[in-house]
Design a protein around this motif. Structure first.
Motif, PDB file in Angstrom:
ATOM      1  N   PHE A  73      40.849  47.738 -47.323  1.00 34.24           N
ATOM      2  CA  PHE A  73      41.049  47.180 -45.921  1.00 34.24           C
ATOM      3  C   PHE A  73      42.347  46.738 -45.786  1.00 34.24           C
ATOM      4  CE2 PHE A  73      40.174  44.022 -42.637  1.00 34.24           C
ATOM      5  CZ  PHE A  73      40.036  44.985 -41.456  1.00 34.24           C
ATOM      6  N   ALA A  74      42.635  45.638 -46.679  1.00 31.63           N
ATOM      7  CA  ALA A  74      44.027  45.011 -46.687  1.00 31.63           C
ATOM      8  C   ALA A  74      45.269  45.827 -46.741  1.00 31.63           C
ATOM      9  CB  ALA A  74      44.071  43.983 -47.678  1.00 31.63           C
ATOM     10  N   ALA A  75      45.056  46.865 -47.574  1.00 30.97           N
ATOM     11  CA  ALA A  75      46.299  48.048 -47.690  1.00 30.97           C
ATOM     12  C   ALA A  75      46.272  48.642 -46.170  1.00 30.97           C
ATOM     13  CB  ALA A  75      45.957  48.932 -48.690  1.00 30.97           C
ATOM     14  N   TRP A  76      45.095  49.061 -45.743  1.00 30.49           N
ATOM     15  CA  TRP A  76      45.215  49.788 -44.498  1.00 30.49           C
ATOM     16  C   TRP A  76      45.745  48.838 -43.330  1.00 30.49           C
ATOM     17  CZ3 TRP A  76      44.222  54.667 -42.503  1.00 30.49           C
ATOM     18  CH2 TRP A  76      43.984  54.742 -41.178  1.00 30.49           C
ATOM     19  N   MET A  77      45.639  47.528 -43.265  1.00 28.61           N
ATOM     20  CA  MET A  77      46.008  46.677 -42.368  1.00 28.61           C
ATOM     21  C   MET A  77      47.351  46.746 -42.205  1.00 28.61           C
ATOM     22  SD  MET A  77      43.506  46.198 -40.294  1.00 28.61           S
ATOM     23  CE  MET A  77      44.272  45.256 -39.157  1.00 28.61           C
ATOM     24  N   LEU A  78      47.886  46.270 -43.534  1.00 27.50           N
ATOM     25  CA  LEU A  78      49.258  46.322 -43.982  1.00 27.50           C
ATOM     26  C   LEU A  78      50.114  47.621 -43.187  1.00 27.50           C
ATOM     27  CD1 LEU A  78      49.510  44.605 -47.323  1.00 27.50           C
ATOM     28  CD2 LEU A  78      50.268  43.469 -45.072  1.00 27.50           C
ATOM     29  N   LEU A  79      49.502  48.512 -43.673  1.00 29.18           N
ATOM     30  CA  LEU A  79      50.115  49.888 -43.238  1.00 29.18           C
ATOM     31  C   LEU A  79      50.195  50.143 -41.757  1.00 29.18           C
ATOM     32  CD1 LEU A  79      50.946  52.764 -43.628  1.00 29.18           C
ATOM     33  CD2 LEU A  79      48.738  53.417 -43.772  1.00 29.18           C
ATOM     34  N   GLY A  80      49.108  49.646 -41.260  1.00 31.91           N
ATOM     35  CA  GLY A  80      49.168  49.608 -39.638  1.00 31.91           C
ATOM     36  C   GLY A  80      49.929  48.618 -38.959  1.00 31.91           C
ATOM     37  N   LEU A  81      50.140  47.284 -39.460  1.00 34.87           N
ATOM     38  CA  LEU A  81      51.163  46.375 -38.884  1.00 34.87           C
ATOM     39  C   LEU A  81      52.605  47.089 -39.132  1.00 34.87           C
ATOM     40  CD1 LEU A  81      49.539  43.448 -40.219  1.00 34.87           C
ATOM     41  CD2 LEU A  81      49.728  43.910 -37.790  1.00 34.87           C
ATOM     42  N   ALA A  82      52.929  47.663 -40.234  1.00 38.23           N
ATOM     43  CA  ALA A  82      54.165  48.303 -40.431  1.00 38.23           C
ATOM     44  C   ALA A  82      54.467  49.315 -39.430  1.00 38.23           C
ATOM     45  CB  ALA A  82      54.455  48.893 -41.988  1.00 38.23           C
ATOM     46  N   LEU A  83      53.255  50.087 -39.328  1.00 39.61           N
ATOM     47  CA  LEU A  83      53.642  51.532 -38.092  1.00 39.61           C
ATOM     48  C   LEU A  83      54.004  50.773 -36.818  1.00 39.61           C
ATOM     49  CD1 LEU A  83      51.079  53.845 -39.329  1.00 39.61           C
ATOM     50  CD2 LEU A  83      53.472  54.217 -39.330  1.00 39.61           C
ATOM     51  N   TYR A  84      53.342  49.772 -36.624  1.00 36.33           N
ATOM     52  CA  TYR A  84      53.364  49.070 -35.119  1.00 36.33           C
ATOM     53  C   TYR A  84      54.699  48.343 -35.223  1.00 36.33           C
ATOM     54  CZ  TYR A  84      52.937  45.639 -31.335  1.00 36.33           C
ATOM     55  OH  TYR A  84      53.272  44.850 -30.127  1.00 36.33           O
ATOM     56  N   ALA A  85      55.445  47.839 -36.251  1.00 36.43           N
ATOM     57  CA  ALA A  85      56.645  47.079 -36.215  1.00 36.43           C
ATOM     58  C   ALA A  85      57.595  48.260 -35.908  1.00 36.43           C
ATOM     59  CB  ALA A  85      56.844  46.334 -37.251  1.00 36.43           C
ATOM     60  N   LEU A  86      57.372  49.475 -36.831  1.00 35.77           N
ATOM     61  CA  LEU A  86      58.348  50.385 -36.463  1.00 35.77           C
ATOM     62  C   LEU A  86      58.274  51.327 -35.423  1.00 35.77           C
ATOM     63  CD1 LEU A  86      58.194  51.369 -40.474  1.00 35.77           C
ATOM     64  CD2 LEU A  86      59.985  49.973 -39.366  1.00 35.77           C
ATOM     65  N   TYR A  87      57.184  51.593 -34.964  1.00 40.89           N
ATOM     66  CA  TYR A  87      57.142  52.349 -33.869  1.00 40.89           C
ATOM     67  C   TYR A  87      56.439  51.895 -32.550  1.00 40.89           C
ATOM     68  CZ  TYR A  87      55.610  56.758 -31.316  1.00 40.89           C
ATOM     69  OH  TYR A  87      55.399  57.527 -30.375  1.00 40.89           O
ATOM     70  N   GLY A  88      55.169  51.380 -32.694  1.00 41.42           N
ATOM     71  CA  GLY A  88      54.418  50.915 -31.570  1.00 41.42           C
ATOM     72  C   GLY A  88      55.135  49.950 -30.629  1.00 41.42           C
ATOM     73  N   ARG A  89      55.675  48.944 -31.353  1.00 43.88           N
ATOM     74  CA  ARG A  89      56.322  47.539 -30.458  1.00 43.88           C
ATOM     75  C   ARG A  89      57.293  48.250 -29.796  1.00 43.88           C
ATOM     76  NH1 ARG A  89      59.994  43.977 -31.962  1.00 43.88           N
ATOM     77  NH2 ARG A  89      60.578  44.805 -33.831  1.00 43.88           N
ATOM     78  N   ARG A  90      58.246  49.192 -30.371  1.00 44.69           N
ATOM     79  CA  ARG A  90      59.474  49.500 -29.361  1.00 44.69           C
ATOM     80  C   ARG A  90      59.073  50.446 -28.327  1.00 44.69           C
ATOM     81  NH1 ARG A  90      63.476  50.099 -34.516  1.00 44.69           N
ATOM     82  NH2 ARG A  90      63.247  48.124 -35.391  1.00 44.69           N
ATOM     83  N   ARG A  91      58.114  51.306 -28.668  1.00 46.28           N
ATOM     84  CA  ARG A  91      57.665  52.532 -27.667  1.00 46.28           C
ATOM     85  C   ARG A  91      56.636  52.058 -26.900  1.00 46.28           C
ATOM     86  NH1 ARG A  91      59.871  57.510 -29.535  1.00 46.28           N
ATOM     87  NH2 ARG A  91      61.157  57.315 -31.349  1.00 46.28           N
ATOM     88  N   SER A  92      55.884  51.048 -26.881  1.00 51.73           N
ATOM     89  CA  SER A  92      54.671  50.876 -26.058  1.00 51.73           C
ATOM     90  C   SER A  92      55.159  50.727 -24.559  1.00 51.73           C
ATOM     91  CB  SER A  92      53.986  49.651 -26.412  1.00 51.73           C
ATOM     92  OG  SER A  92      54.626  48.289 -26.189  1.00 51.73           O
ATOM     93  N   ALA A  93      54.218  50.913 -23.876  1.00 55.77           N
ATOM     94  CA  ALA A  93      54.195  50.759 -22.450  1.00 55.77           C
ATOM     95  C   ALA A  93      54.678  49.425 -21.921  1.00 55.77           C
ATOM     96  CB  ALA A  93      53.131  51.302 -21.473  1.00 55.77           C
ATOM     97  N   LEU A  94      54.225  48.491 -22.742  1.00 54.32           N
ATOM     98  CA  LEU A  94      54.624  47.008 -22.411  1.00 54.32           C
ATOM     99  C   LEU A  94      55.883  46.730 -22.527  1.00 54.32           C
ATOM    100  CD1 LEU A  94      52.866  44.584 -21.622  1.00 54.32           C
ATOM    101  CD2 LEU A  94      52.731  43.773 -23.756  1.00 54.32           C
ATOM    102  N   ALA A  95      56.539  47.284 -23.868  1.00 53.39           N
ATOM    103  CA  ALA A  95      57.680  47.053 -24.156  1.00 53.39           C
ATOM    104  C   ALA A  95      59.179  47.893 -23.195  1.00 53.39           C
ATOM    105  CB  ALA A  95      58.171  47.758 -25.406  1.00 53.39           C
ATOM    106  N   ARG A  96      58.377  48.964 -22.449  1.00 57.46           N
ATOM    107  CA  ARG A  96      59.480  49.531 -21.452  1.00 57.46           C
ATOM    108  C   ARG A  96      59.308  48.899 -20.094  1.00 57.46           C
ATOM    109  NH1 ARG A  96      56.949  54.364 -23.673  1.00 57.46           N
ATOM    110  NH2 ARG A  96      55.469  54.459 -22.004  1.00 57.46           N
ATOM    111  N   GLN A  97      58.264  47.841 -19.963  1.00 56.82           N
ATOM    112  CA  GLN A  97      58.404  47.395 -18.618  1.00 56.82           C
ATOM    113  C   GLN A  97      59.560  46.437 -18.253  1.00 56.82           C
ATOM    114  OE1 GLN A  97      54.825  45.083 -18.269  1.00 56.82           O
ATOM    115  NE2 GLN A  97      53.384  46.923 -17.946  1.00 56.82           N
ATOM    116  N   PRO A  98      60.278  46.164 -17.320  1.00 55.43           N
ATOM    117  CA  PRO A  98      61.389  45.326 -17.036  1.00 55.43           C
ATOM    118  C   PRO A  98      61.234  44.256 -17.334  1.00 55.43           C
ATOM    119  CG  PRO A  98      60.486  46.386 -14.966  1.00 55.43           C
ATOM    120  CD  PRO A  98      59.642  47.071 -15.982  1.00 55.43           C
TER     121      PRO A  98
END
Length: 438
Positions: A413-438
């Protein structure tokens, strides 16, 4: 979908491998007191179900707890919850598929006197190479999902009626062989055994929230989603406790140790005849296949919601054809799930599913607390009773059952969560609908 179809979706996603298979994994941990383990797991699920019901009536959109957490706790918490749901739904589909393969083998042994070669009916480490039956049932579910929601819901409703009938048949036969002596001593491994078994059988309750993944495909989601969630949990709990009591009264609990086709083995041992076990195995094959379908459906809808928010690639939210099906989503999810089902043992899959689910459920309970505080004005078709005690108990019981899981499960579970947080930092945080809002 109306109330009956939504309720059938939740029952269909819940009532299956957990009771048909996991009893053989859990009985050695608690003895006959595994019946209490089912009750403890049900109470844990109930507190979370009440929170789900409130949020489903307040935020009636697709995506289950991911969408609820997004609305109450923000994007980062929603990503964590969605990542846990990918573990819950994706891995549980694989676990259910493995259980389906066990009953296919049992049915073949009882009817034609042979089974698939061990190399083709089990994963590496369990004497096999690749679990072919588990992969086949995932591909069948994929084909049905590609035909569209309405047709799939009709098939699922019919199968739910069948699986309830099969389990009632099991109880009727097993109770004829009931021996009170099989229940003594009732709790040979004490309270710790009951808690440990509850952590494992919680896998049996995964799926009652499936109706909440269909928020945008329900006719009256604010009214029907809370009702469907609560009705399905009550029905499933009653069936589980009856089946567990019948099984443990019919045969000594040690006899169930390691059995992957536990209920069929109970009938074969208790009755001394093969036809009840054959009939049960036929029902189990159909019932477990329906769980594969309904949980797989929930997985695709969660990915759809995450994709629409930009947290995973857009391909997961593209729909096509007259039936408006997210084809790429269904195919990609099916491919990953099929591989997991083919190569990972049932016990490890069930534990990984449980820990991801319990964490997501805890977040939903916290979400109810936060939303009541931040938006008390929102219209709610259902209110969690005894607030705030109920969601707080929901969080506490989820944590209790998480603690009861093995250390290996926590490492995964810990490894899964670390992988998920890494993917969010590298992809989701920059491409999310929230990030694209002015």
């Amino acid at each position: 979908m109306g109330l009956w179809q939504l309720t059938a979706l939740s029952i269909g996603a819940t009532l299956g491998t957990g009771i048909f298979v996991i009893l053989g994994e859990a009985a050695p941990l608690a003895g006959p007191a595994v019946v209490l383990s089912f009750v403890l797991a049900a109470v844990t699920a109930l507190f979370s179900a009440l929170s789900y019901a409130e949020l489903a009536g307040t935020i009636p959109v697709s995506g289950s707890s991911y969408s609820y957490v997004y609305a109450t706790m923000g994007e980062v918490a929603a990503w964590v919850c969605g990542w846990c749901l990918l573990l819950e739904y994706g891995v549980s589909v694989s676990a259910v598929a493995v259980g389906w393969g066990a009953y296919i083998d049992d049915l073949a042994r009882a009817t034609v006197g042979t089974t698939l070669p061990e190399a083709l009916s089990g994963p590496p480490g369990d004497g096999g190479v690749f679990n072919v039956p588990a992969v086949v049932v995932v591909l069948l579910a994929m084909a049905l999902l590609l035909r569209g929601t309405q047709e799939s819901a009709r098939v699922n409703t019919a199968v739910v009626v069948l699986k309830v009938a099969v389990l009632v048949f099991f109880c009727a036969v097993a109770f004829t062989a009931f021996r009170a002596g099989n229940l003594a001593p009732f709790a040979p491994l004490g309270a710790a055994g009951v808690t440990a078994a509850a952590s494992q059988v919680f896998f049996s309750y995964i799926g009652f929230d499936a109706a909440s993944t269909a928020g945008e495909e329900a006719r009256d989601p604010r009214r029907d989603l809370p009702r469907a969630i609560l009705i399905s949990l009550v029905v499933v709990t009653a069936v589980y406790c009856l089946v567990a009591l019948a099984a443990l009264g019919a045969v000594p609990w040690r006899q169930l140790d390691g059995s992957e086709a536990a209920l069929a083995d109970v009938l074969r041992s208790a009755v001394g005849s093969t036809w009840p076990a054959v009939l049960l195995s036929v029902g189990a094959v159909v019932a477990i296949a329906s769980v594969v379908f309904t949980v797989y459906y929930g997985q695709t809808r969660i990915l759809f919601a995450m994709s629409r928010d930009g947290l995973v690639p857009r391909v997961f939210s593209r729909v096509s054809g007259r039936q408006r099906v997210p084809v790429a989503n269904v195919v990609i999810t099916g491919a990953v799930v099929a591989v997991l089902a083919g190569v990972v043992p049932l016990g490890e899959l069930a534990n990984a599913t449980s820990i991801g689910t319990l964490f997501a459920f805890a977040l939903v309970n916290v979400g109810v607390l936060l939303l009541r505080r931040s938006r008390p004005d929102l219209p709610r078709t259902f209110r969690t009773p005894l607030f705030p005690v109920t969601p707080l108990l929901g969080v506490a019981l989820c944590v209790l059952l998480m603690v009861g899981l093995h250390g290996t499960t926590w490492v995964v579970f810990a490894a899964w969560m670390l992988l998920g947080l890494a993917l969010y930092a590298l992809y989701g945080r920059r491409r999310s609908a929230l990030a694209r809002q002015p």
